[in-house]
Design a protein around this motif. Structure first.
Motif, PDB file in Angstrom:
ATOM      1  N   ARG A 132      51.464  50.371  11.980  1.00 20.57           N
ATOM      2  CA  ARG A 132      50.114  49.944  12.289  1.00 20.57           C
ATOM      3  C   ARG A 132      49.355  51.008  13.074  1.00 20.57           C
ATOM      4  O   ARG A 132      49.927  51.706  13.900  1.00 20.57           O
ATOM      5  CB  ARG A 132      50.179  48.660  13.141  1.00 20.57           C
ATOM      6  CG  ARG A 132      49.484  47.499  12.525  1.00 20.57           C
ATOM      7  CD  ARG A 132      49.696  46.201  13.290  1.00 20.57           C
ATOM      8  NE  ARG A 132      50.144  46.378  14.651  1.00 20.57           N
ATOM      9  CZ  ARG A 132      49.332  46.423  15.693  1.00 20.57           C
ATOM     10  NH1 ARG A 132      48.041  46.360  15.533  1.00 20.57           N
ATOM     11  NH2 ARG A 132      49.810  46.551  16.908  1.00 20.57           N
ATOM     12  N   PRO A 133      48.053  51.156  12.854  1.00 17.57           N
ATOM     13  CA  PRO A 133      47.284  52.129  13.637  1.00 17.57           C
ATOM     14  C   PRO A 133      47.175  51.700  15.089  1.00 17.57           C
ATOM     15  O   PRO A 133      47.575  50.592  15.456  1.00 17.57           O
ATOM     16  CB  PRO A 133      45.910  52.110  12.954  1.00 17.57           C
ATOM     17  CG  PRO A 133      45.834  50.769  12.309  1.00 17.57           C
ATOM     18  CD  PRO A 133      47.241  50.450  11.873  1.00 17.57           C
ATOM     19  N   ALA A 134      46.650  52.569  15.901  1.00 16.83           N
ATOM     20  CA  ALA A 134      46.466  52.249  17.315  1.00 16.83           C
ATOM     21  C   ALA A 134      45.513  51.077  17.460  1.00 16.83           C
ATOM     22  O   ALA A 134      44.797  50.714  16.541  1.00 16.83           O
ATOM     23  CB  ALA A 134      45.924  53.467  18.054  1.00 16.83           C
ATOM     24  N   ALA A 135      45.509  50.476  18.656  1.00 12.75           N
ATOM     25  CA  ALA A 135      44.734  49.259  18.867  1.00 12.75           C
ATOM     26  C   ALA A 135      43.237  49.467  18.799  1.00 12.75           C
ATOM     27  O   ALA A 135      42.495  48.515  18.686  1.00 12.75           O
ATOM     28  CB  ALA A 135      45.113  48.655  20.209  1.00 12.75           C
ATOM     29  N   THR A 140      43.123  56.157  19.643  1.00 16.00           N
ATOM     30  CA  THR A 140      43.926  56.885  18.670  1.00 16.00           C
ATOM     31  C   THR A 140      44.197  58.313  19.130  1.00 16.00           C
ATOM     32  O   THR A 140      45.301  58.806  19.022  1.00 16.00           O
ATOM     33  CB  THR A 140      43.223  56.901  17.306  1.00 16.00           C
ATOM     34  OG1 THR A 140      42.917  55.567  16.939  1.00 16.00           O
ATOM     35  CG2 THR A 140      44.115  57.525  16.250  1.00 16.00           C
ATOM     36  N   ASN A 216      37.076  48.013  17.602  1.00 17.40           N
ATOM     37  CA  ASN A 216      37.338  47.092  16.491  1.00 17.40           C
ATOM     38  C   ASN A 216      37.012  45.642  16.805  1.00 17.40           C
ATOM     39  O   ASN A 216      37.655  44.725  16.282  1.00 17.40           O
ATOM     40  CB  ASN A 216      38.801  47.205  16.046  1.00 17.40           C
ATOM     41  CG  ASN A 216      39.156  48.610  15.630  1.00 17.40           C
ATOM     42  OD1 ASN A 216      38.586  49.162  14.686  1.00 17.40           O
ATOM     43  ND2 ASN A 216      40.084  49.222  16.350  1.00 17.40           N
ATOM     44  N   TRP A 259      40.516  49.089   8.276  1.00 16.35           N
ATOM     45  CA  TRP A 259      41.094  49.597   9.517  1.00 16.35           C
ATOM     46  C   TRP A 259      41.032  48.526  10.604  1.00 16.35           C
ATOM     47  O   TRP A 259      42.003  48.294  11.328  1.00 16.35           O
ATOM     48  CB  TRP A 259      40.345  50.853   9.950  1.00 16.35           C
ATOM     49  CG  TRP A 259      40.775  51.387  11.288  1.00 16.35           C
ATOM     50  CD1 TRP A 259      40.293  51.042  12.510  1.00 16.35           C
ATOM     51  CD2 TRP A 259      41.815  52.346  11.513  1.00 16.35           C
ATOM     52  NE1 TRP A 259      40.939  51.737  13.499  1.00 16.35           N
ATOM     53  CE2 TRP A 259      41.871  52.545  12.909  1.00 16.35           C
ATOM     54  CE3 TRP A 259      42.668  53.063  10.685  1.00 16.35           C
ATOM     55  CZ2 TRP A 259      42.785  53.438  13.494  1.00 16.35           C
ATOM     56  CZ3 TRP A 259      43.561  53.952  11.271  1.00 16.35           C
ATOM     57  CH2 TRP A 259      43.623  54.132  12.657  1.00 16.35           C
ATOM     58  N   THR A 260      39.884  47.859  10.715  1.00 12.37           N
ATOM     59  CA  THR A 260      39.730  46.826  11.732  1.00 12.37           C
ATOM     60  C   THR A 260      40.703  45.675  11.500  1.00 12.37           C
ATOM     61  O   THR A 260      41.324  45.166  12.443  1.00 12.37           O
ATOM     62  CB  THR A 260      38.287  46.296  11.743  1.00 12.37           C
ATOM     63  OG1 THR A 260      37.401  47.363  12.069  1.00 12.37           O
ATOM     64  CG2 THR A 260      38.113  45.184  12.763  1.00 12.37           C
ATOM     65  N   THR A 263      44.125  46.590  12.646  1.00 14.05           N
ATOM     66  CA  THR A 263      44.315  46.637  14.083  1.00 14.05           C
ATOM     67  C   THR A 263      44.159  45.270  14.737  1.00 14.05           C
ATOM     68  O   THR A 263      44.754  45.018  15.787  1.00 14.05           O
ATOM     69  CB  THR A 263      43.310  47.615  14.741  1.00 14.05           C
ATOM     70  OG1 THR A 263      41.979  47.198  14.430  1.00 14.05           O
ATOM     71  CG2 THR A 263      43.524  49.022  14.244  1.00 14.05           C
ATOM     72  N   ARG A 264      43.374  44.381  14.111  1.00 16.48           N
ATOM     73  CA  ARG A 264      43.164  43.062  14.712  1.00 16.48           C
ATOM     74  C   ARG A 264      44.162  42.025  14.211  1.00 16.48           C
ATOM     75  O   ARG A 264      44.376  41.009  14.871  1.00 16.48           O
ATOM     76  CB  ARG A 264      41.746  42.552  14.389  1.00 16.48           C
ATOM     77  CG  ARG A 264      40.619  43.428  14.868  1.00 16.48           C
ATOM     78  CD  ARG A 264      40.647  43.664  16.348  1.00 16.48           C
ATOM     79  NE  ARG A 264      40.586  42.422  17.124  1.00 16.48           N
ATOM     80  CZ  ARG A 264      40.661  42.376  18.448  1.00 16.48           C
ATOM     81  NH1 ARG A 264      40.817  43.489  19.142  1.00 16.48           N
ATOM     82  NH2 ARG A 264      40.576  41.238  19.078  1.00 16.48           N
TER      83      ARG A 264
END
Length: 322
Positions: A132-135, A140, A216, A259-260, A263-264
């Motif tokens: 998963r990408p950073a929060a 990032t 996000n 992307w959102t 992250t969510r």
């Protein structure tokens, strides 16, 4: 059942009490041991959603990680209730018999939901993602923060002409122009870095909303007529229902939405939460830096439940022996 606050700082946590200002629609997954974890949370007062919305977002999320599994009949959502557990997870208490078709356009009522096959209490759909990408955008890489403001002057001029100097989210005057997907993120979201310098990849935005966007908390759904999606109520800021200046191409907003969602949806790692809980169970004090955080309060609550369960178990054992 609901989520403890604030979601933007920690992720998605089931809690036995619902403060009035946090998300009230929870999408959960249930494993074979009847353990419940939150996949997504939305505040229906900020962004109303239907089963159709959630199904399409889950599909976008799955496709984003090259594991696309379209949700189709006989998939249904059912309301569920949960009981106590540990940090970030809860135990399934009951599955309601009500079935909401996966493509229903009707607005979902507040509550916890899970996705199932009709007449069966499971549904094999990919939730979350690997790696998963950073929060948040801003977390990032620190080097990217400067790039948020470095929009070329020619794009700034084109954006101001297109948006008429108005924030695309609020419709109010603003001179700030920012990236939709800033260049350093392009390889991560499968966009060619050479193609991001385009007017469709910039927007006029209020300075009050820039941090929320890069964390996000707000995005746009280009497949829903550019509806603005907010994951938190933003104090003293009134958002439009839809983006005020739709671009000629929605590809950058599509990447931003994916992307959102990544992250969510699906919450944070449980390692830190589990380590704090174990320390508390061994008699350690909650560190001052964690005591007043959501994670600290959630860990203390989980330890209380664990000790309460132990007391009840001992009472049942004594009663059996008698």
């Amino acid at each position: 059942m609901a989520v403890s606050e604030p979601l933007d700082q920690l992720g998605l946590i089931l809690s036995p009490h619902t403060p009035p200002h946090v998300p009230d629609i929870l999408l959960c997954k249930i494993d074979c041991y009847k353990i419940v974890t939150v996949v997504a949370a939305v505040d229906s007062k900020v962004t109303p959603v239907s089963a159709r919305h959630l199904s399409r977002w889950l599909y976008l999320l799955a496709r984003y990680v090259n594991g696309a599994r379209p949700i189709r009949s006989p998939a249904v959502y059912r309301p569920i209730t949960v009981t106590g557990g540990s940090v970030l997870v809860r135990h399934l208490h009951e599955i309601d018999t009500e079935e909401i078709p996966y493509d229903s356009p009707d607005r979902l009522r507040p509550g916890c939901y899970a996705l199932f096959v009709s007449n069966d209490n499971q549904y094999p759909h990919l939730f979350g993602r690997i790696g998963r990408p950073a929060a948040a955008f801003a977390d990032t890489a620190k080097a990217w923060k400067a790039e948020m403001k470095c929009v070329p002057e020619d794009l700034v001029k084109q954006a101001r002409e297109r948006d008429k100097g108005l924030c695309c989210f609020t419709g109010r005057p603003s001179e700030l122009v920012a990236w939709v997907i800033y260049p350093a993120l392009a390889p991560v979201v499968s966009l060619p870095q050479c193609g991001v310098h385009h007017v469709d990849n910039v927007l006029t935005i209020s300075p009050l909303l820039l941090q929320a966007y890069y964390e996000n908390l707000i995005t746009v759904d280009p497949q829903d007529q550019y509806r603005i999606v907010a994951f938190k109520k933003l104090a003293d800021i009134s958002l439009l229902e839809r983006l005020s200046s739709p671009p000629s191409s929605g590809r950058f907003w599509h990447s931003s939405l994916c992307w959102t969602l990544a992250t969510r949806f699906d919450g944070p790692s449980k390692k830190k939460a589990e380590r704090l809980t174990d320390d508390l169970l061994e008699g350690d004090e909650c560190p001052p830096s964690e005591k007043d955080t959501v994670l600290g309060r959630e860990a203390l609550r989980a330890v209380h439940w664990r000790r309460w369960d132990d007391i009840q178990d001992r009472r049942e054992i004594r009663g059996t022996i008698k």
